[in-house]
Scaffold this motif. Structure first.
Motif, short mmCIF file in Angstrom:
data_model
loop_
_atom_site.label_atom_id
_atom_site.label_comp_id
_atom_site.label_asym_id
_atom_site.label_seq_id
_atom_site.Cartn_x
_atom_site.Cartn_y
_atom_site.Cartn_z
N ILE A 420 0.87 -1.18 0.00
CA ILE A 420 0.00 0.00 0.00
C ILE A 420 0.90 1.22 0.00
N ASP A 421 0.96 1.91 -1.13
CA ASP A 421 1.91 3.00 -1.33
C ASP A 421 1.15 4.27 -1.72
N PRO A 422 1.34 5.36 -1.00
CA PRO A 422 0.60 6.59 -1.33
C PRO A 422 0.92 7.15 -2.71
N GLU A 423 2.07 6.75 -3.27
CA GLU A 423 2.43 7.27 -4.60
C GLU A 423 2.04 6.33 -5.73
N LYS A 424 1.41 5.22 -5.38
CA LYS A 424 0.92 4.28 -6.40
C LYS A 424 -0.58 4.15 -6.24
N ILE A 425 -1.28 4.95 -7.03
CA ILE A 425 -2.74 5.03 -6.88
C ILE A 425 -3.38 3.91 -7.70
N PRO A 426 -4.19 3.04 -7.06
CA PRO A 426 -4.84 1.96 -7.81
C PRO A 426 -5.88 2.50 -8.78
N ALA A 427 -6.20 1.70 -9.75
CA ALA A 427 -7.15 2.13 -10.78
C ALA A 427 -8.49 2.50 -10.18
N GLU A 428 -8.89 1.77 -9.13
CA GLU A 428 -10.19 2.03 -8.52
C GLU A 428 -10.28 3.42 -7.90
N CYS A 429 -9.13 4.03 -7.64
CA CYS A 429 -9.10 5.34 -6.98
C CYS A 429 -8.46 6.41 -7.86
N SER A 430 -8.36 6.14 -9.15
CA SER A 430 -7.75 7.08 -10.09
C SER A 430 -8.82 7.79 -10.92
N TYR A 431 -8.50 8.99 -11.37
CA TYR A 431 -9.44 9.79 -12.15
C TYR A 431 -8.71 10.44 -13.31
N LYS A 432 -9.41 10.58 -14.42
CA LYS A 432 -8.82 11.16 -15.62
C LYS A 432 -9.21 12.63 -15.73
N PRO A 433 -8.36 13.44 -16.33
CA PRO A 433 -8.74 14.84 -16.58
C PRO A 433 -10.08 14.91 -17.31
N GLY A 434 -10.92 15.78 -16.84
CA GLY A 434 -12.24 15.92 -17.42
C GLY A 434 -13.31 15.15 -16.67
N ASP A 435 -12.89 14.16 -15.85
CA ASP A 435 -13.86 13.44 -15.03
C ASP A 435 -14.48 14.40 -14.01
N SER A 436 -15.59 13.95 -13.44
CA SER A 436 -16.25 14.70 -12.38
C SER A 436 -16.46 13.75 -11.20
N GLU A 437 -16.03 14.18 -10.04
CA GLU A 437 -16.14 13.33 -8.84
C GLU A 437 -16.21 14.20 -7.61
N THR A 438 -16.91 13.75 -6.60
CA THR A 438 -16.94 14.46 -5.32
C THR A 438 -15.77 14.03 -4.47
N LEU A 439 -15.31 14.90 -3.60
CA LEU A 439 -14.26 14.52 -2.66
C LEU A 439 -14.77 13.42 -1.72
N ARG A 440 -16.02 13.52 -1.30
CA ARG A 440 -16.59 12.50 -0.42
C ARG A 440 -16.65 11.15 -1.14
N GLY A 441 -16.98 11.18 -2.43
CA GLY A 441 -17.02 9.95 -3.21
C GLY A 441 -15.64 9.33 -3.37
N ALA A 442 -14.65 10.19 -3.60
CA ALA A 442 -13.27 9.70 -3.75
C ALA A 442 -12.78 9.10 -2.43
N LEU A 443 -13.18 9.69 -1.31
CA LEU A 443 -12.81 9.12 -0.01
C LEU A 443 -13.47 7.76 0.19
N GLY A 444 -14.76 7.68 -0.14
CA GLY A 444 -15.47 6.41 -0.01
C GLY A 444 -14.83 5.31 -0.82
N LYS A 445 -14.41 5.63 -2.05
CA LYS A 445 -13.76 4.63 -2.91
C LYS A 445 -12.40 4.22 -2.35
N SER A 446 -11.68 5.17 -1.79
CA SER A 446 -10.38 4.85 -1.20
C SER A 446 -10.54 3.90 -0.02
N LEU A 447 -11.52 4.19 0.83
CA LEU A 447 -11.76 3.31 1.99
C LEU A 447 -12.27 1.95 1.54
N ASN A 448 -13.07 1.92 0.49
CA ASN A 448 -13.57 0.65 0.00
C ASN A 448 -12.44 -0.22 -0.56
N TYR A 449 -11.50 0.41 -1.24
CA TYR A 449 -10.35 -0.33 -1.76
C TYR A 449 -9.57 -0.96 -0.60
#
Length: 790
Positions: A420-449
């Motif tokens: 588990i490395d803070p500089e290696k972001i898994p695909a489940e928690c990655s976002y592409k430019p132009g995407d739209s996401e909430t900070l709360r949603g990104a936190l939920g996905k990180s915890l779920n991973y």
């Protein structure tokens, strides 16, 4: 003709729980006369020791409740519980948690007497490490600071015993005593044990009084445990009717209470707890019978045993007057409390030479009194041997139970693994430019991973905001619905009584303390930061103490400050609170609290992992409600999202070779920074402003960097010139903005000097002067000021 309403009694609806009473003529369990005699002798020694403690640490401690709860605890330690005195840290052992932290005097006296009985009967059963014992000599440290300099304290390496229990003391898991927090955290321990071991879970016995049940968070905790069926939790209520101010705390029969109109039995039964009422908690036969009944009549519900007691029984001062007060130092009344002990055992406590009241002389007399107690146990070996055998029997029972973690128990260690490395972001928690996401949603996905990686080690809760704050995502794919120990034990979503931030924080802290889970609770930052502040503080104290005791890293819980900041504008100033960060950031000792203030969904995973790797006591991410645009940071010339793990990082750096120089800008908070990147940054580029632009993603992560690295990232000279733009209040920015000129040019949520109104996010930002135009006005004025300075 007016119809008259008929008056009827309101009765409880159906319950899964039962109600029982134990009186003097109970036929369920009769303890042998010899057993009762031994317990009477032990309790006499215990009560005497409580009196000695108050005498030699005068005006300090709580003798009344310590004495009234004595027989309850004696029954648990020497009859009911299954544990090893040789191993205070045994995970599979039953736990006794003093939620009533003001009974610490009793805890220390009881622990020391237990240790002494084992020492006399069979010293081989004691832990080999002195730090894992609490000896009679350690009582010299009662309510003393570690810097105590008195001779015997130093000679015998006495432990500094806190005024309310902390885990520096063996067998103590939590710091308790503050306004009902001990009940909530103790129930959290119960969840931790239950979810780890399943049907053979250790019991968590929780000691509290009726006064300690009056805080609202206790009712919330009772609701949680009753609804989710924490069947391994047993609450022992020392119902003595006396608090600090009142001798009529609860309604008692037809007599109204001064504080509340329920009694402890009714309160617990209301929340679907089994209730056993002991008519006389001074009668050891009834105490043992009630505990036997509870253990042999287990069902799917938690159990409360309510004991009618007398606060300060046999001490000479009873009721409220004995709560935090006792006899004057070496007074005739004090010596009168010693007389039953002296008569029973044929000894005499030496009088104190009152002419010399120096600390060393008082300590010497204190030690002599303790040694008198020791001599009684040594000269009356049958007493020590009886209780030594009880301890040996407890250990044998525990061994026969062969408690093992359930096969699919969570593996919390996976969260802290090297993969588990803070500089290696898994695909489940990655976002592409132009995407739209909430900070709360990104936190939920990180915890779920992380939850999936650990087999369900993260348990999430919310104040009736599971979906709204996206914490529900943390449990996705790990068992649908809400946790129930009987019908749905695989779910990782725990309901904690409804809109109950107080209780939720305690439950999350307690389960994290048990060491097999990571609790994560969510609500509006406006509410949770304030309502869980006491829990955060006590958890921090407890983790610091425990780490000092066993050398292990802290066990954090996550306090999610959701819907944070001004972009919750539609809910108005009651909910869109910029002050919450100020309550938490840099407001705790080092490594206790780490706040996270990301602005970009891409920063959530790196920041969460970086914080977890530091193992603080509490992690507090501030996440907003609206969708955020994911920017192409590389295209904009901004540092990558992983740079956020430094805590403070340069989004951009000024060109030192280029003139003029336009200074340093420090940003914090998602709403203002997204507005800045989208609307102000293009204007900065258009005006060719040569500026350093920093972002504060976590003040505490920055503080944990080596000093040289901190100075390299943000030299002091930058703080002396910088301005700030923040969606929070200004005080958290003062360390970065040290000049009056920089602060004068800064903009914050209260720059206009008032609470902001309601409305869409961009309109609230406009009112604060934090919209694009307002930010640009502030930046351009500052840039002109800096250019003029040369």
């Amino acid at each position: 003709m007016t119809e008259k309403a008929s008056l009827k009694k309101l009765s409880f609806g159906p319950r899964r729980a039962y109600y029982a009473q134990i009186g003097p003529n109970n036929k369920f369990y009769k303890a042998p006369a010899k057993t009762l005699k031994m317990f009477d002798d032990y309790d006499l020694i215990y009560r005497t020791l409580c009196g000695i403690l108050y005498n030699y640490v005068p005006k300090s401690g709580h003798p009344g409740g310590s004495i009234s709860s004595g027989k309850i605890v004696e029954g648990l330690l020497f009859h009911t519980m299954n544990y090893r005195i040789s191993d205070p840290d045994c995970l599979e052992a039953d736990i006794l948690s003093y939620a009533a932290g003001h009974k610490a005097m009793g805890l220390y006296a009881m622990w020391a007497l237990r240790n002494e009985c084992a020492r006399v009967a069979d010293p081989s059963m004691l832990p080999k490490e002195e730090k894992k014992q609490l000896r009679l000599e350690d009582l010299l440290g009662f309510r003393r600071n570690p810097t105590q300099e008195t001779p015997l304290f130093k000679k015998y390496r006495a432990k500094a015993l806190d005024g309310h229990p902390t885990p520096t003391t063996p067998f103590v898991r939590l710091s308790t005593g503050a306004s009902g927090v001990g009940v909530t955290t103790s129930f959290g321990l119960g969840f931790g044990a239950l979810d780890t071991f399943g049907k053979k879970a250790p019991f968590v016995h929780v000691l509290e009084g009726e006064g300690g049940m009056t805080p609202g968070r206790v009712s919330e905790a009772l609701a949680t445990a009753g609804s989710a069926q924490f069947y391994n939790v047993m609450l022992h209520v020392d119902w003595n009717q006396a608090s600090i101010d009142s001798d009529k705390v609860c309604r008692d029969g037809k007599t109204p209470g001064d504080y509340v109109q329920w009694n402890p039995a009714e309160m617990c039964y209301l929340h679907d707890w089994n209730v056993i009422l002991v008519k006389d908690g001074k009668d050891m036969g009834q105490v043992l019978a009630a505990q036997e009944f509870a253990m042999k009549n287990r069902n799917s519900q938690p159990t409360a045993i309510v004991y009618r007691t007398v606060k300060g029984w046999q001490y000479g001062i009873t009721g409220a007057k004995s709560h935090g007060a006792g006899h004057d130092f070496c007074s005739p009344e004090y010596y009168e409390t010693l007389r039953p002990f002296e008569e029973r055992f044929g000894v005499k406590f030496g009088p104190f030479a009152c002419a010399d009241k120096s600390a060393a002389s008082v300590e010497s007399a204190f030690f002599d009194a303790l040694m008198t107690v020791r001599k009684v146990l040594e000269d009356n070996r049958p007493i020590a041997e009886f209780f030594g055998k009880a301890l040996a029997s407890s250990e044998k029972r525990l061994a026969r139970m062969a408690r093992r973690k359930r096969p699919d128990a969570p593996n919390l260690g996976a969260i802290y693994g090297n993969d588990i490395d803070p500089e290696k972001i898994p695909a489940e928690c990655s976002y592409k430019p132009g995407d739209s996401e909430t900070l709360r949603g990104a936190l939920g996905k990180s915890l779920n991973y992380l939850n999936k990686k650990s087999g369900g080690a993260i348990v999430a809760a919310a104040a009736d905001l599971l979906g709204s704050t996206s914490i529900l995502t943390a449990g996705k794919g790990l068992g649908e619905g809400f946790f129930n120990a009987i019908s749905n034990p695989k779910s990782r979503i725990l309901l904690t009584g409804g809109i109950c931030e107080d209780n939720m924080g305690g439950i999350m802290a307690g389960m994290s303390t048990y060491g097999q889970h990571l609790g994560a609770g969510s609500s509006y930052g406006a509410f949770i930061a304030a309502l869980q502040h006491i829990t955060c503080r006590l958890h921090g104290i407890g983790q610091q103490a425990r780490s000092g005791y066993d050398g292990k890293p802290y066990n954090p819980f996550i306090l999610v400050c959701a819907h944070a900041g001004l972009k919750t504008g539609e809910d108005g100033p009651t909910h869109a609170d910029p002050q919450a960060l100020q309550l938490l950031q840099e407001n705790f000792p080092e490594k206790i609290m780490i706040t996270l203030t990301p602005w970009d969904p891409q920063e959530l995973y790196p920041l969460v992992i970086a914080a977890l790797k530091k193992r603080p006591a509490v992690i507090a991410p501030f996440v907003t409600r609206p969708n955020e645009k994911v920017f192409d940071r590389a295209k904009l010339g901004l540092a990558p999202a992983t740079a956020s793990i430094k805590g403070l990082y340069a989004l951009r750096k000024a060109d030192p070779a280029k003139k003029p120089y336009h200074g340093t800008l420090v940003l914090q908070e998602s709403g203002v920074t997204n507005t800045f990147v989208e609307e102000v940054l293009p204007k900065i580029d258009g005006a060719a402003l040569n500026m350093n632009i920093f972002y504060v993603a976590s003040a505490e992560l920055f503080d944990l960097l080596p000093e040289a690295e901190r100075k390299n990232i943000f030299p002091e000279k930058l703080a002396m010139e910088a301005m700030a733009i923040t969606g929070f209040t200004m005080p958290p920015m003062h360390r970065w903005i040290t000049s009056e000129a920089g602060r004068d040019h800064s903009v914050n949520a209260f720059s206009k000097g008032h609470y902001l109104g309601s409305g869409q996010a961009h309109k609230v930002l406009e009112e604060a002067g934090l919209h694009g135009a307002g930010q640009w006005e502030a930046v351009s004025k500052y840039a002109a000021f800096m250019a003029a300075k040369g």
